[in-house]
Design an enzyme around this catalytic site. Structure first.
Site, PDB file in Angstrom:
ATOM      1  N   ASP A  88       0.846  -1.195   0.000  1.00 26.78           N
ATOM      2  CA  ASP A  88       0.000   0.000   0.000  1.00 26.78           C
ATOM      3  C   ASP A  88       0.878   1.240   0.000  1.00 26.78           C
ATOM      4  O   ASP A  88       1.797   1.347   0.811  1.00 26.78           O
ATOM      5  CB  ASP A  88      -0.923   0.021   1.219  1.00 26.78           C
ATOM      6  CG  ASP A  88      -1.957   1.120   1.081  1.00 26.78           C
ATOM      7  OD1 ASP A  88      -2.714   1.084   0.093  1.00 26.78           O
ATOM      8  OD2 ASP A  88      -1.992   2.029   1.923  1.00 26.78           O
ATOM      9  N   ASP A 543     -24.552  47.087   2.063  1.00 25.32           N
ATOM     10  CA  ASP A 543     -25.604  46.073   2.227  1.00 25.32           C
ATOM     11  C   ASP A 543     -26.956  46.765   2.157  1.00 25.32           C
ATOM     12  O   ASP A 543     -27.028  47.982   1.966  1.00 25.32           O
ATOM     13  CB  ASP A 543     -25.426  45.297   3.552  1.00 25.32           C
ATOM     14  CG  ASP A 543     -25.929  43.863   3.439  1.00 25.32           C
ATOM     15  OD1 ASP A 543     -27.001  43.652   2.843  1.00 25.32           O
ATOM     16  OD2 ASP A 543     -25.246  42.952   3.944  1.00 25.32           O
ATOM     17  N   GLY A 552     -27.662  49.935  -0.087  1.00 31.88           N
ATOM     18  CA  GLY A 552     -28.125  49.838  -1.451  1.00 31.88           C
ATOM     19  C   GLY A 552     -28.407  48.394  -1.791  1.00 31.88           C
ATOM     20  O   GLY A 552     -28.074  47.495  -1.022  1.00 31.88           O
ATOM     21  N   ASP A 553     -29.062  48.206  -2.925  1.00 35.28           N
ATOM     22  CA  ASP A 553     -29.366  46.873  -3.400  1.00 35.28           C
ATOM     23  C   ASP A 553     -28.274  46.490  -4.409  1.00 35.28           C
ATOM     24  O   ASP A 553     -28.060  47.210  -5.386  1.00 35.28           O
ATOM     25  CB  ASP A 553     -30.759  46.897  -4.057  1.00 35.28           C
ATOM     26  CG  ASP A 553     -31.199  45.514  -4.479  1.00 35.28           C
ATOM     27  OD1 ASP A 553     -30.359  44.771  -5.031  1.00 35.28           O
ATOM     28  OD2 ASP A 553     -32.375  45.171  -4.245  1.00 35.28           O
ATOM     29  N   ARG A 569     -19.803  34.802   0.717  1.00 32.12           N
ATOM     30  CA  ARG A 569     -21.038  34.021   0.868  1.00 32.12           C
ATOM     31  C   ARG A 569     -22.232  34.762   0.298  1.00 32.12           C
ATOM     32  O   ARG A 569     -23.312  34.790   0.892  1.00 32.12           O
ATOM     33  CB  ARG A 569     -21.259  33.658   2.349  1.00 32.12           C
ATOM     34  CG  ARG A 569     -20.223  32.639   2.852  1.00 32.12           C
ATOM     35  CD  ARG A 569     -20.273  32.459   4.344  1.00 32.12           C
ATOM     36  NE  ARG A 569     -21.549  31.947   4.795  1.00 32.12           N
ATOM     37  CZ  ARG A 569     -21.805  30.664   5.040  1.00 32.12           C
ATOM     38  NH1 ARG A 569     -20.879  29.763   4.841  1.00 32.12           N
ATOM     39  NH2 ARG A 569     -22.994  30.301   5.473  1.00 32.12           N
TER      40      ARG A 569
HETATM   41  C1  LIG Z   1       3.233   8.297  -5.628  1.00 35.34           C
HETATM   42  C2  LIG Z   1       3.015   7.352  -6.790  1.00 35.34           C
HETATM   43  C3  LIG Z   1       2.076   6.350  -6.708  1.00 35.34           C
HETATM   44  N1  LIG Z   1       1.861   5.479  -7.790  1.00 35.34           N
HETATM   45  C4  LIG Z   1       0.829   4.419  -7.706  1.00 35.34           C
HETATM   46  O1  LIG Z   1      -0.181   4.752  -6.799  1.00 35.34           O
HETATM   47  C5  LIG Z   1      -0.873   3.559  -6.430  1.00 35.34           C
HETATM   48  C6  LIG Z   1      -1.127   3.604  -4.934  1.00 35.34           C
HETATM   49  O2  LIG Z   1      -2.289   2.957  -4.620  1.00 35.34           O
HETATM   50  P1  LIG Z   1      -2.388   1.615  -3.752  1.00 35.34           P
HETATM   51  O3  LIG Z   1      -3.678   1.634  -3.071  1.00 35.34           O
HETATM   52  O4  LIG Z   1      -1.171   1.441  -2.921  1.00 35.34           O
HETATM   53  O5  LIG Z   1      -2.356   0.494  -4.874  1.00 35.34           O
HETATM   54  P2  LIG Z   1      -3.389   0.169  -6.046  1.00 35.34           P
HETATM   55  O6  LIG Z   1      -2.883   0.762  -7.316  1.00 35.34           O
HETATM   56  O7  LIG Z   1      -4.783   0.548  -5.658  1.00 35.34           O
HETATM   57  O8  LIG Z   1      -3.290  -1.381  -6.154  1.00 35.34           O
HETATM   58  P3  LIG Z   1      -3.637  -2.490  -5.039  1.00 35.34           P
HETATM   59  O9  LIG Z   1      -2.318  -3.011  -4.570  1.00 35.34           O
HETATM   60  O10 LIG Z   1      -4.449  -3.517  -5.744  1.00 35.34           O
HETATM   61  O11 LIG Z   1      -4.408  -1.840  -3.921  1.00 35.34           O
HETATM   62  C7  LIG Z   1       0.047   2.395  -6.778  1.00 35.34           C
HETATM   63  O12 LIG Z   1      -0.511   1.700  -7.887  1.00 35.34           O
HETATM   64  C8  LIG Z   1       1.339   3.072  -7.176  1.00 35.34           C
HETATM   65  O13 LIG Z   1       2.008   2.349  -8.171  1.00 35.34           O
HETATM   66  C9  LIG Z   1       2.577   5.646  -8.954  1.00 35.34           C
HETATM   67  O14 LIG Z   1       2.344   4.923  -9.938  1.00 35.34           O
HETATM   68  N2  LIG Z   1       3.540   6.617  -9.008  1.00 35.34           N
HETATM   69  C10 LIG Z   1       3.798   7.500  -7.993  1.00 35.34           C
HETATM   70  O15 LIG Z   1       4.667   8.392  -8.111  1.00 35.34           O
END
Ligand SMILES: Cc1cn([C@@H]2O[C@H](COP(=O)(O)OP(=O)(O)OP(=O)(O)O)[C@@H](O)[C@H]2O)c(=O)[nH]c1=O
Length: 660
Positions: A88, A543, A552-553, A569
């Site tokens: 990850d 306002d 004023g409006d 806002r």
């Molecule tokens: C910073 C950076 C990230 N990545 C990609 O970002 C995804 C991260 O997501 P993840 O959740 O870790 O993985 P996934 O792509 O969802 O695949 P999975 O492992 O199935 O969860 C991966 O793909 C990485 O290469 C790049 O290709 N280049 C970069 O410079």
């Protein structure tokens, strides 16, 4: 393989990459690893607030991704892998975790945050070793690590940002960029492993495999979690060939300090011990996870502490709740919070209306009965309200700790929490009581007609007050109809400006402007913040006659001369047609180089506040919130060429547009 004896150790084994990332596949293929790809079904929805540090979140997600595949394959693919690799990648900046953007607006939000700054990229890797025993049960051993790389981005102009986003590259990448492709052009320098940024820390992975396969298990100190087929867990020295000698599956519960058997009842996240010996979640998370698991799991599972857990064989997938329950627990928690959202809002409004926070400011440490007496309210109702406030973090219960069962009500005293001191006491400079009163009295009743608003696409005042409000009589008939309503609305606007004003005033350097006019500036609190931030700036407020002297409006009357016009806002109250009319008037009043500062909540496709606020505008005024690019487009159409956006992460964001 001569270059890497480690990779060759895996030949002949069923290696599975539990990832859909094409980058991970490429990195591992390039070094000659033979493997199958089985993307993980684990949803990346772990509650980030439960982790002490961002890398812990990434590690736990990588573990869950790998485990899900390791547990699924024997049943769905009818084969047991030898080794499953999950990973990850997250980007962290300003204490925030950025994952893959959900849409272009999200990518914009991420990349503008990264612009001109250094950030971290952390990739966590989990390796699960699966071993099918003679009795067909499967033992799972797991080890994990993470690698961090620093990346510095150049300053990104709006044009560059949007060109990059429109290339489509950011969408499947953490942080919204790919360093290996077009995104490389945004990077000034990196410190650390490049492939780690791309998505897989190859060097560290090889070292980890080396520790697992090439080292003497007795001398190496790789501690890693072991999950046996019955769901129990222990820490062990890496030695896949000696799984029969695993130590007894016990660890200790930080709450009881007594040894417990980690059966399927324990939360997956809390069950797995980290390399540093810490649970992946802190103590407070234990309480949360355990209480939620009571809701989602059978009672016998919860009470399994200390009792033997029946063995679960690989043929009984229903008894393998490890991954599934974690997902369910997070989803259930989220859905429960959403279902209860209206109750929480009403508790906040009611306690504010009854002036509970003012009372406890002047008399901290009252018991429930004293609060009830001071409010002239029932004891039963007051105690329930006070306890609800404690559960929402608005009050603190003092003396006797957190267990209501262990102390008598007489000993429990209440004090304002830090949040209440800051935002809920009426004398605080950032008090939101005025806005809260407006939400309770005006917005709350309208929201009970949300379904009609959605069906009809109009405001809902006729249903609430019997009054038909059109865009022609909006302010006179709605907010300024009677003095009491007018004051309530003015208090609401005043309190928002008090909280958001300093961030708005400093979102851009406005020191070159000499005169500013706050159009629809109400009580002048935003004007006050601007004057405070820029002593050389003279600010007037324009306002309706019933609100200010300089009156004023906006739509009908001539605007006063100024070189900076502020629309805070205001535009969100109106339909596109009216917004065009107003911007055309402001543009006519501007000379080249003068500017308009639009202060609005920008829709970005991710934050709930702007999206809910947009529904609120529909029901109040038939207006809406808009995205940064919608405002950019509107302003460009009226001769404002240079448009810049700043997110304050407060109630409102800021758009500065300079007249051509
Ligand atoms: C910073 C950076 C990230 N990545 C990609 O970002 C995804 C991260 O997501 P993840 O959740 O870790 O993985 P996934 O792509 O969802 O695949 P999975 O492992 O199935 O969860 C991966 O793909 C990485 O290469 C790049 O290709 N280049 C970069 O410079």
């Amino acid at each position: 393989m001569v270059l890497n004896p480690v990779i060759s150790k895996l030949s002949g084994k069923l290696v599975v990459l539990a990832s859909a990332s094409p980058r991970r596949l490429e990195i591992l293929t390039n070094v000659g690893l033979r493997f199958e790809v089985v993307p993980s079904w684990f949803k990346e929805t772990l509650d980030k607030s439960l982790f002490k540090a961002p890398h812990e979140y990434a590690v736990e997600t990588a573990r869950q991704k790998a485990l899900e595949v390791a547990r699924r394959m024997p049943f769905k693919h009818l084969k047991t892998p030898d080794i499953v690799i999950g990973a990850d990648t997250i980007v962290t900046v300003d204490g925030l975790i950025l994952e893959k953007p959900v849409d272009k607006a999200d990518a914009y939000r991420m990349l503008s945050r990264l612009s001109g700054k250094e950030h971290s990229v952390c990739t966590a890797v989990a390796i699960v070793l699966c071993h099918q025993q003679e009795n067909e049960e499967i033992d799972y051993q797991m080890t994990d690590f993470y690698e961090e790389t620093k990346v510095k981005f150049a300053d990104l102009s709006e044009t560059m940002l949007w060109e990059y986003i429109d290339s489509g590259e950011p969408m499947d990448k953490a942080g919204g960029y790919g360093i290996q492709a077009l995104g490389g052009m945004l990077v000034e320098y990196i410190q650390g492993d490049f492939l780690n940024v791309v998505g897989f820390p190859l060097n560290r992975f090889c070292k980890q495999l080396d520790l697992i396969y090439n080292h003497d298990p007795v001398s190496n100190d790789v501690e890693h979690s072991v999950i046996s087929s019955n769901g129990s867990l222990t820490n062990s020295i890496a030695n896949p060939s000696s799984n029969s000698s695993l130590s007894s599956p016990t660890t200790s519960n930080p709450h009881t300090d007594s040894p417990i058997q980690n059966g399927p009842s324990a939360s997956p996240a809390s069950k797995v011990k980290r390399k540093d010996g810490q649970s992946a979640l802190d103590d407070s998370s234990w309480a949360l996870v355990n209480s939620l698991s009571k809701c989602s799991e059978g009672q016998e599972n919860v009470s399994a502490v200390g009792s033997p857990v029946p063995p679960v064989t690989s043929r009984r997938p229903m008894n393998l709740p490890y991954v599934v329950d974690n997902v369910h627990t997070d989803d259930l928690k989220r859905v429960m919070e959403l279902m209860d959202g209206f109750k929480a809002s009403k508790v906040l409004f009611t306690a504010s209306k009854l002036r509970v926070f003012d009372l406890l400011e002047t008399r901290p440490g009252l018991v429930g009965a004293e609060v009830a007496q001071a409010l002239e309210a029932s004891l039963k109702g007051t105690e329930c309200l006070l306890e609800a406030c404690v559960s929402l973090g608005l009050l603190e219960r003092k003396q006797g700790g957190s267990s209501l069962l262990s102390i008598s009500h007489q000993e429990v005293v209440y004090e304002n929490s830090r949040l209440a001191q800051r935002f809920l006491q009426s004398d605080s400079p950032s008090s939101l009581l005025g806005y809260m009163e407006h939400c309770d009295e005006l917005v709350w009743p309208l929201f009970s007609h949300l379904e009609s608003a959605v069906r009809e696409g109009t405001n809902q005042h006729a249903k609430v007050s019997g009054k038909t409000i059109t865009t022609n009589n909006l302010f006179q008939d709605l907010y300024y109809f009677r003095d009491a309503q007018k004051l309530q609305f003015m208090r609401a606007m005043h309190s928002i400006a008090g909280v958001a004003g300093p961030a708005v005033a400093t979102a851009f350097d406005l020191s070159r402007f000499k005169t500013a006019c706050d159009l629809g500036g109400c009580t002048g609190s935003m004007a006050h913040e601007l004057a405070k931030a820029y002593p050389g700036l003279s600010v007037t407020v324009f306002d309706l006659p019933s609100v200010v002297e300089m009156s004023g409006d906006l739509f009908k009357d001539k605007l006063p001369k100024a070189d900076l016009y502020i629309l805070a806002r205001v535009l969100h109250d109106w339909t596109d047609e009216k917004v065009h009319a107003l911007l055309s008037k402001v543009s006519d009043a501007c000379t080249p180089g003068s500017a308009v500062l639009v202060v609005e909540t920008l829709l970005d496709g991710t934050r709930s506040y702007p999206a809910l606020q947009s529904l609120s505008m529909l029901m109040q005024t038939m207006g809406k919130e808009r995205t940064g690019s919608q405002y950019t487009q509107l302003l460009r159409q009226h001769g404002f060429g240079d448009v810049r956006i700043a997110h304050t992460w407060n109630f409102v964001d800021v758009v500065l547009a300079i007249k051509n």
